[in-house]
Scaffold this motif. Structure first.
Motif, short mmCIF file in Angstrom:
data_model
loop_
_atom_site.label_atom_id
_atom_site.label_comp_id
_atom_site.label_asym_id
_atom_site.label_seq_id
_atom_site.Cartn_x
_atom_site.Cartn_y
_atom_site.Cartn_z
N ARG A 190 0.87 -1.18 0.00
CA ARG A 190 0.00 0.00 0.00
C ARG A 190 0.90 1.22 0.00
O ARG A 190 1.52 1.54 1.01
CB ARG A 190 -0.94 -0.03 1.20
CG ARG A 190 -1.98 -1.14 1.11
CD ARG A 190 -3.00 -1.07 2.23
NE ARG A 190 -3.97 -2.15 2.13
CZ ARG A 190 -5.10 -2.09 1.43
NH1 ARG A 190 -5.39 -0.97 0.76
NH2 ARG A 190 -5.93 -3.11 1.38
N LEU A 191 0.98 1.85 -1.15
CA LEU A 191 1.90 2.97 -1.34
C LEU A 191 1.18 4.14 -1.99
O LEU A 191 0.26 3.95 -2.78
CB LEU A 191 3.07 2.55 -2.24
CG LEU A 191 3.94 1.38 -1.77
CD1 LEU A 191 4.86 0.93 -2.89
CD2 LEU A 191 4.75 1.79 -0.54
N ARG A 192 1.64 5.32 -1.65
CA ARG A 192 1.19 6.52 -2.38
C ARG A 192 2.29 6.88 -3.37
O ARG A 192 3.45 7.05 -3.00
CB ARG A 192 0.94 7.68 -1.42
CG ARG A 192 0.55 8.99 -2.16
CD ARG A 192 0.37 10.16 -1.21
NE ARG A 192 -0.81 9.97 -0.37
CZ ARG A 192 -0.78 9.78 0.94
NH1 ARG A 192 0.39 9.74 1.57
NH2 ARG A 192 -1.89 9.59 1.62
N VAL A 193 1.91 6.99 -4.63
CA VAL A 193 2.86 7.34 -5.68
C VAL A 193 2.43 8.66 -6.30
O VAL A 193 1.31 8.78 -6.81
CB VAL A 193 2.94 6.25 -6.76
CG1 VAL A 193 3.93 6.64 -7.86
CG2 VAL A 193 3.33 4.90 -6.15
N GLU A 194 3.31 9.65 -6.23
CA GLU A 194 3.03 10.97 -6.78
C GLU A 194 4.03 11.29 -7.88
O GLU A 194 5.23 11.06 -7.71
CB GLU A 194 3.12 12.04 -5.69
CG GLU A 194 2.14 11.82 -4.54
CD GLU A 194 2.47 12.70 -3.35
OE1 GLU A 194 2.02 13.87 -3.33
OE2 GLU A 194 3.18 12.22 -2.45
N VAL A 195 3.54 11.81 -8.98
CA VAL A 195 4.38 12.21 -10.11
C VAL A 195 4.16 13.69 -10.35
O VAL A 195 3.04 14.12 -10.64
CB VAL A 195 4.04 11.39 -11.38
CG1 VAL A 195 4.93 11.80 -12.53
CG2 VAL A 195 4.18 9.89 -11.09
N GLY A 224 3.89 15.93 -8.21
CA GLY A 224 2.93 16.43 -7.24
C GLY A 224 1.52 15.90 -7.40
O GLY A 224 0.67 16.14 -6.53
N GLU A 225 1.24 15.18 -8.47
CA GLU A 225 -0.09 14.62 -8.70
C GLU A 225 -0.11 13.16 -8.26
O GLU A 225 0.79 12.38 -8.63
CB GLU A 225 -0.47 14.72 -10.18
CG GLU A 225 -0.56 16.15 -10.71
CD GLU A 225 -1.74 16.91 -10.13
OE1 GLU A 225 -2.77 16.24 -9.82
OE2 GLU A 225 -1.65 18.14 -9.99
N THR A 226 -1.14 12.77 -7.51
CA THR A 226 -1.22 11.41 -7.00
C THR A 226 -1.64 10.45 -8.10
O THR A 226 -2.72 10.61 -8.69
CB THR A 226 -2.21 11.33 -5.82
OG1 THR A 226 -1.77 12.20 -4.78
CG2 THR A 226 -2.29 9.91 -5.28
N LEU A 227 -0.80 9.46 -8.36
CA LEU A 227 -1.12 8.44 -9.35
C LEU A 227 -1.88 7.29 -8.71
O LEU A 227 -2.79 6.72 -9.30
CB LEU A 227 0.17 7.94 -10.01
CG LEU A 227 0.04 6.93 -11.14
CD1 LEU A 227 -0.78 7.49 -12.29
CD2 LEU A 227 1.42 6.51 -11.64
N VAL A 228 -1.49 6.91 -7.51
CA VAL A 228 -2.19 5.88 -6.74
C VAL A 228 -2.04 6.23 -5.27
O VAL A 228 -0.99 6.75 -4.85
CB VAL A 228 -1.65 4.47 -7.05
CG1 VAL A 228 -0.21 4.31 -6.54
CG2 VAL A 228 -2.53 3.38 -6.45
N ASP A 229 -3.08 5.94 -4.46
CA ASP A 229 -3.03 6.29 -3.04
C ASP A 229 -3.04 5.03 -2.20
O ASP A 229 -3.14 3.90 -2.72
CB ASP A 229 -4.21 7.19 -2.67
CG ASP A 229 -3.84 8.22 -1.62
OD1 ASP A 229 -2.91 7.94 -0.84
OD2 ASP A 229 -4.47 9.29 -1.58
N LEU A 230 -2.95 5.23 -0.88
CA LEU A 230 -2.79 4.10 0.03
C LEU A 230 -3.97 3.14 0.02
O LEU A 230 -3.82 1.98 0.40
CB LEU A 230 -2.57 4.64 1.46
CG LEU A 230 -1.33 5.51 1.65
CD1 LEU A 230 -1.33 6.13 3.04
CD2 LEU A 230 -0.06 4.71 1.43
N GLY A 231 -5.14 3.60 -0.40
CA GLY A 231 -6.30 2.73 -0.41
C GLY A 231 -6.28 1.67 -1.48
O GLY A 231 -7.06 0.72 -1.43
N GLN A 232 -5.40 1.79 -2.46
CA GLN A 232 -5.31 0.83 -3.57
C GLN A 232 -4.04 0.00 -3.46
O GLN A 232 -2.96 0.50 -3.71
CB GLN A 232 -5.32 1.58 -4.91
CG GLN A 232 -5.01 0.70 -6.13
CD GLN A 232 -6.08 -0.33 -6.40
OE1 GLN A 232 -7.19 0.02 -6.75
NE2 GLN A 232 -5.75 -1.60 -6.21
N PRO A 233 -4.15 -1.28 -3.03
CA PRO A 233 -2.94 -2.11 -2.97
C PRO A 233 -2.35 -2.32 -4.37
O PRO A 233 -3.09 -2.43 -5.36
CB PRO A 233 -3.43 -3.42 -2.37
CG PRO A 233 -4.90 -3.45 -2.62
CD PRO A 233 -5.36 -2.03 -2.65
#
Length: 290
Positions: free
Chosen positions: A199-204, A206-215
């Motif tokens: 469960r990771l937050r990935v930002e490119v 400054g824009e969130t590509l995936v947040d912690l709610g999505q494994p």
């Protein structure tokens, strides 16, 4: 650390070379090392050879290169070590590296376009041209020359990516037998660290590509068009296979639970957050003239 000064007998290049031979290369393939030295010595105007025994001596050899052009004879790790040292000394922009790949791990060198044969690589050192390439630099001053992967691939997954079990059908048979003998994990039992979805937050940029709610099953960061990185996030599939999430940008930030990552040939971590920034044309490597 042994140092040997030699002189070339031709004028194929006016460069003065500092040839740093990684100890792993000397142990792994002494014959290829000897061939590379012979080709370089015959074509260089002047050559100094250093035989460091450990990373500290490797660093001292590079630091004392003077006006000589550094040539590394070694594997991917030796190349990454040289780039890292020059970057941290803030001397990477004004230095052109050359590489003769020797050793078992040379996939990065191959991907960058360096010949993997000792003769061809040594000739490229003498007659090639500089190619400037982007560099990923993280917030701990680490560097990535090629690809970044979270989580790092395990040995089984690396075999799958390479095309199976390396031509050993008996290994597949043994694995099938083990799966039939080992009982399934009881519900609620935790996976081993790094073995399950993250469960990771990935930002490119400054824009969130995936947040912690999505494994997610994995994150890959690779060179994109000059000045950018190409990011691919693979969400965990539920039913039908989920499409990867893609983005390109100059900065990539990953945060969440402690995670490890493989940058080129090195596994680092665990960390809770890390940011990588693309430095366009930050380093130069000698490539075969086209």
């Amino acid at each position: 650390m042994a140092e040997v000064a030699t002189s070339g007998t031709s004028s194929a290049t006016s460069d003065q070379l500092l040839v740093v031979i990684d100890p792993v290369a000397r142990r792994a393939d002494g014959e290829s090392v000897r061939i590379a030295k012979d080709v370089l010595s015959a074509g260089a105007a002047g050559m100094k050879v250093c035989l460091p025994d450990d990373p500290e001596e490797f660093a001292r050899a590079l630091a004392r290169r003077g006006s000589r052009r550094p040539v590394v004879i070694g594997d991917d790790r030796a190349l990454v070590r040289a780039v890292t040292l020059l970057h941290r000394q803030r001397e990477l922009a004004g230095c052109v590296l050359s590489l003769v790949p020797v050793g078992g791990a040379v996939s990065l060198a191959r991907a960058l376009g360096v010949p993997t044969g000792a003769v061809a690589a040594a000739r490229a050192v003498l007659d090639g041209a500089e190619r400037r390439m982007d560099l990923l630099v993280d917030d701990s001053d680490g560097v990535v020359l090629g690809a970044l992967r979270i989580p790092p691939l395990g040995r089984t997954a690396r075999l799958r990516e390479a095309g199976g079990d390396g031509g050993r059908p008996w290994l597949r048979t043994c694995r099938s037998l083990v799966r039939t003998l080992v009982p399934a994990r009881p519900p609620g039992t935790a996976d081993a660290p790094g073995s399950g979805p993250a469960r990771l937050r990935v930002e490119v940029d400054g824009e969130t590509l995936v947040d912690l709610g999505q494994p997610v099953e994995g994150v890959s960061v690779m060179p994109g068009v000059p000045g950018t990185a190409r990011v691919e996030v693979r969400p965990v599939s539920v039913g039908a296979e989920a499409s990867p999430l893609l983005a390109e940008g100059r900065t990539v930030t990953v945060s969440g639970a402690h995670f490890r990552y493989r940058a080129d040939a090195v596994v680092s971590g665990p960390v809770r957050t890390r940011t990588w920034e693309v430095r366009e044309g930050a380093w130069g490597l000698t490539m075969p003239a086209r």
